[in-house]
Design a protein around this motif. Structure first.
Motif, PDB file in Angstrom:
ATOM      1  N   GLY A 194     -18.363  10.403 -29.907  1.00  0.00           N
ATOM      2  CA  GLY A 194     -19.145   9.211 -29.644  1.00  0.00           C
ATOM      3  C   GLY A 194     -19.429   9.045 -28.167  1.00  0.00           C
ATOM      4  N   THR A 195     -19.683   7.803 -27.779  1.00  0.00           N
ATOM      5  CA  THR A 195     -19.968   7.502 -26.379  1.00  0.00           C
ATOM      6  C   THR A 195     -19.300   6.181 -26.003  1.00  0.00           C
ATOM      7  OG1 THR A 195     -22.039   6.369 -26.989  1.00  0.00           O
ATOM      8  CG2 THR A 195     -22.195   8.702 -26.359  1.00  0.00           C
ATOM      9  N   PRO A 196     -18.941   5.992 -24.745  1.00  0.00           N
ATOM     10  CA  PRO A 196     -19.028   6.926 -23.624  1.00  0.00           C
ATOM     11  C   PRO A 196     -17.951   8.011 -23.728  1.00  0.00           C
ATOM     12  CG  PRO A 196     -17.932   4.913 -22.916  1.00  0.00           C
ATOM     13  CD  PRO A 196     -18.382   4.695 -24.339  1.00  0.00           C
ATOM     14  N   TRP A 197     -18.289   9.216 -23.308  1.00  0.00           N
ATOM     15  CA  TRP A 197     -17.376  10.353 -23.441  1.00  0.00           C
ATOM     16  C   TRP A 197     -17.359  11.159 -22.152  1.00  0.00           C
ATOM     17  CZ3 TRP A 197     -14.401  11.362 -27.711  1.00  0.00           C
ATOM     18  CH2 TRP A 197     -13.683  12.561 -27.696  1.00  0.00           C
ATOM     19  N   PHE A 198     -16.177  11.484 -21.690  1.00  0.00           N
ATOM     20  CA  PHE A 198     -16.008  12.301 -20.488  1.00  0.00           C
ATOM     21  C   PHE A 198     -15.396  13.645 -20.864  1.00  0.00           C
ATOM     22  CE2 PHE A 198     -16.055   8.030 -18.794  1.00  0.00           C
ATOM     23  CZ  PHE A 198     -16.787   8.165 -17.617  1.00  0.00           C
ATOM     24  N   SER A 199     -15.970  14.713 -20.328  1.00  0.00           N
ATOM     25  CA  SER A 199     -15.388  16.048 -20.447  1.00  0.00           C
ATOM     26  C   SER A 199     -15.218  16.587 -19.037  1.00  0.00           C
ATOM     27  CB  SER A 199     -16.290  16.981 -21.254  1.00  0.00           C
ATOM     28  OG  SER A 199     -16.395  16.547 -22.593  1.00  0.00           O
ATOM     29  N   ILE A 200     -14.019  17.056 -18.733  1.00  0.00           N
ATOM     30  CA  ILE A 200     -13.737  17.627 -17.415  1.00  0.00           C
ATOM     31  C   ILE A 200     -13.401  19.095 -17.598  1.00  0.00           C
ATOM     32  CG2 ILE A 200     -12.266  17.530 -15.365  1.00  0.00           C
ATOM     33  CD1 ILE A 200     -11.860  14.548 -15.944  1.00  0.00           C
ATOM     34  N   ILE A 201     -14.051  19.905 -16.789  1.00  0.00           N
ATOM     35  CA  ILE A 201     -13.885  21.355 -16.830  1.00  0.00           C
ATOM     36  C   ILE A 201     -13.286  21.781 -15.496  1.00  0.00           C
ATOM     37  CG2 ILE A 201     -15.110  23.557 -17.053  1.00  0.00           C
ATOM     38  CD1 ILE A 201     -17.345  21.841 -18.507  1.00  0.00           C
ATOM     39  N   ASP A 202     -12.211  22.568 -15.533  1.00  0.00           N
ATOM     40  CA  ASP A 202     -11.610  23.005 -14.273  1.00  0.00           C
ATOM     41  C   ASP A 202     -12.411  24.166 -13.673  1.00  0.00           C
ATOM     42  OD1 ASP A 202     -10.783  25.394 -15.555  1.00  0.00           O
ATOM     43  OD2 ASP A 202      -8.660  24.798 -15.615  1.00  0.00           O
ATOM     44  N   ALA A 203     -12.028  24.573 -12.470  1.00  0.00           N
ATOM     45  CA  ALA A 203     -12.760  25.630 -11.764  1.00  0.00           C
ATOM     46  C   ALA A 203     -12.716  26.961 -12.517  1.00  0.00           C
ATOM     47  CB  ALA A 203     -12.222  25.802 -10.345  1.00  0.00           C
ATOM     48  N   GLY A 204     -11.737  27.121 -13.408  1.00  0.00           N
ATOM     49  CA  GLY A 204     -11.637  28.335 -14.215  1.00  0.00           C
ATOM     50  C   GLY A 204     -12.483  28.282 -15.484  1.00  0.00           C
ATOM     51  N   GLY A 205     -13.194  27.171 -15.687  1.00  0.00           N
ATOM     52  CA  GLY A 205     -14.072  27.052 -16.843  1.00  0.00           C
ATOM     53  C   GLY A 205     -13.407  26.540 -18.106  1.00  0.00           C
ATOM     54  N   ARG A 206     -12.210  25.983 -17.987  1.00  0.00           N
ATOM     55  CA  ARG A 206     -11.491  25.454 -19.149  1.00  0.00           C
ATOM     56  C   ARG A 206     -11.663  23.942 -19.246  1.00  0.00           C
ATOM     57  NH1 ARG A 206      -8.519  29.040 -16.628  1.00  0.00           N
ATOM     58  NH2 ARG A 206      -7.368  27.430 -15.501  1.00  0.00           N
ATOM     59  N   ILE A 207     -11.797  23.456 -20.474  1.00  0.00           N
ATOM     60  CA  ILE A 207     -11.873  22.014 -20.712  1.00  0.00           C
ATOM     61  C   ILE A 207     -10.456  21.460 -20.574  1.00  0.00           C
ATOM     62  CG2 ILE A 207     -12.438  20.185 -22.351  1.00  0.00           C
ATOM     63  CD1 ILE A 207     -14.362  22.242 -23.705  1.00  0.00           C
ATOM     64  N   VAL A 208     -10.250  20.589 -19.578  1.00  0.00           N
ATOM     65  CA  VAL A 208      -8.918  20.047 -19.331  1.00  0.00           C
ATOM     66  C   VAL A 208      -8.815  18.574 -19.733  1.00  0.00           C
ATOM     67  CG1 VAL A 208      -8.320  21.730 -17.571  1.00  0.00           C
ATOM     68  CG2 VAL A 208      -9.463  19.602 -16.899  1.00  0.00           C
ATOM     69  N   PHE A 209      -9.956  17.952 -20.032  1.00  0.00           N
ATOM     70  CA  PHE A 209      -9.956  16.572 -20.503  1.00  0.00           C
ATOM     71  C   PHE A 209     -11.220  16.370 -21.314  1.00  0.00           C
ATOM     72  CE2 PHE A 209     -11.074  12.121 -20.425  1.00  0.00           C
ATOM     73  CZ  PHE A 209      -9.868  11.491 -20.645  1.00  0.00           C
ATOM     74  N   SER A 210     -11.094  15.669 -22.439  1.00  0.00           N
ATOM     75  CA  SER A 210     -12.252  15.368 -23.270  1.00  0.00           C
ATOM     76  C   SER A 210     -11.909  14.172 -24.146  1.00  0.00           C
ATOM     77  CB  SER A 210     -12.612  16.594 -24.123  1.00  0.00           C
ATOM     78  OG  SER A 210     -13.864  16.433 -24.738  1.00  0.00           O
ATOM     79  N   ASP A 211     -12.424  12.975 -23.754  1.00  0.00           N
ATOM     80  CA  ASP A 211     -12.063  11.771 -24.501  1.00  0.00           C
ATOM     81  C   ASP A 211     -12.958  10.604 -24.072  1.00  0.00           C
ATOM     82  OD1 ASP A 211     -10.714  10.059 -26.241  1.00  0.00           O
ATOM     83  OD2 ASP A 211      -8.731  10.707 -25.552  1.00  0.00           O
ATOM     84  N   PHE A 212     -12.774   9.471 -24.760  1.00  0.00           N
ATOM     85  CA  PHE A 212     -13.544   8.262 -24.478  1.00  0.00           C
ATOM     86  C   PHE A 212     -13.190   7.649 -23.127  1.00  0.00           C
ATOM     87  CE2 PHE A 212     -13.819   8.187 -29.171  1.00  0.00           C
ATOM     88  CZ  PHE A 212     -15.185   8.032 -29.308  1.00  0.00           C
ATOM     89  N   HIS A 213     -11.915   7.469 -22.855  1.00  0.00           N
ATOM     90  CA  HIS A 213     -11.486   6.726 -21.678  1.00  0.00           C
ATOM     91  C   HIS A 213     -10.672   7.617 -20.759  1.00  0.00           C
ATOM     92  CE1 HIS A 213     -12.798   3.088 -23.663  1.00  0.00           C
ATOM     93  NE2 HIS A 213     -12.115   3.450 -24.725  1.00  0.00           N
ATOM     94  N   LEU A 214     -10.874   7.401 -19.460  1.00  0.00           N
ATOM     95  CA  LEU A 214     -10.037   8.100 -18.500  1.00  0.00           C
ATOM     96  C   LEU A 214      -9.692   7.159 -17.369  1.00  0.00           C
ATOM     97  CD1 LEU A 214     -11.943   8.805 -15.861  1.00  0.00           C
ATOM     98  CD2 LEU A 214     -12.645  10.700 -17.259  1.00  0.00           C
ATOM     99  N   ASP A 215      -8.641   7.492 -16.660  1.00  0.00           N
ATOM    100  CA  ASP A 215      -8.195   6.729 -15.499  1.00  0.00           C
ATOM    101  C   ASP A 215      -8.854   7.377 -14.281  1.00  0.00           C
ATOM    102  OD1 ASP A 215      -6.817   5.811 -13.250  1.00  0.00           O
ATOM    103  OD2 ASP A 215      -4.891   5.734 -14.290  1.00  0.00           O
ATOM    104  N   ALA A 216      -9.912   6.739 -13.775  1.00  0.00           N
ATOM    105  CA  ALA A 216     -10.684   7.324 -12.679  1.00  0.00           C
ATOM    106  C   ALA A 216      -9.818   7.566 -11.450  1.00  0.00           C
ATOM    107  CB  ALA A 216     -11.871   6.426 -12.333  1.00  0.00           C
TER     108      ALA A 216
END
Length: 156
Positions: free
Chosen positions: A124-146
């Motif tokens: 759904g949305t809002p959704w954050f996906s974080i990819i590390d420098a090695g190209g791996r998904i390290v976070f993928s979820d609705f809420h994050l602690d900025a």
């Protein structure tokens, strides 16, 4: 590649505007640089995107883009196609003063979900996906602690 940190698939979103609001060709993850990347999925009509998602993205972008973190915003149109239009990309880009690429992702013919939702298994949305420098998904979820993400990525 572990089950917890899968390799990030390249983007299949076809419609984009650049930081200047002009239409541009499809964006690849490599276009966002060689460091970590933050992808933000939204829908124009999503209240949570405007109340929480975009303000969080603004905080992340202002703190991390000078440090080489790449950003892209994707409108995942899984409902409300008449409201969540390509034209709304520039509206949101300007409203939140985000000089980053914005994509418009609708389901492909025969599919029920947009490509980003399928490939990144978003819910759904809002959704954050974080990819590390090695190209791996390290976070993928609705809420994050900025603040925590800023601190963690400042160490990279």
């Amino acid at each position: 590649m572990s089950m917890l940190e899968p390799q990030a698939p390249d983007l299949r979103v076809q419609k984009w505007i650049g930081a200047d609001g002009e239409s541009t060709g499809p964006l690849k993850l490599s276009d966002l640089g060689s460091g970590p990347k933050i992808l933000f999925a939204f829908q124009h009509w999503c209240r949570g995107c405007h109340v929480h998602g975009f303000p969080t993205l603004q905080r992340l972008h202002s703190a991390l883009s000078p440090r080489g973190v790449g950003f892209a915003v994707i409108q995942t149109v899984f409902e409300g196609a008449d409201e969540n239009t390509f034209e709304k990309l520039r509206v949101n880009q300007l409203e939140y003063a985000l000089p980053v690429a914005f994509g418009h992702d609708e389901p492909l013919v025969g599919a029920t979900l947009p490509t980003f939702m399928e490939d990144y298994r978003t819910r759904g949305t809002p959704w954050f996906s974080i990819i590390d420098a090695g190209g791996r998904i390290v976070f993928s979820d609705f809420h994050l602690d900025a603040d925590r993400i800023v601190k963690d990525l400042e160490l990279v």
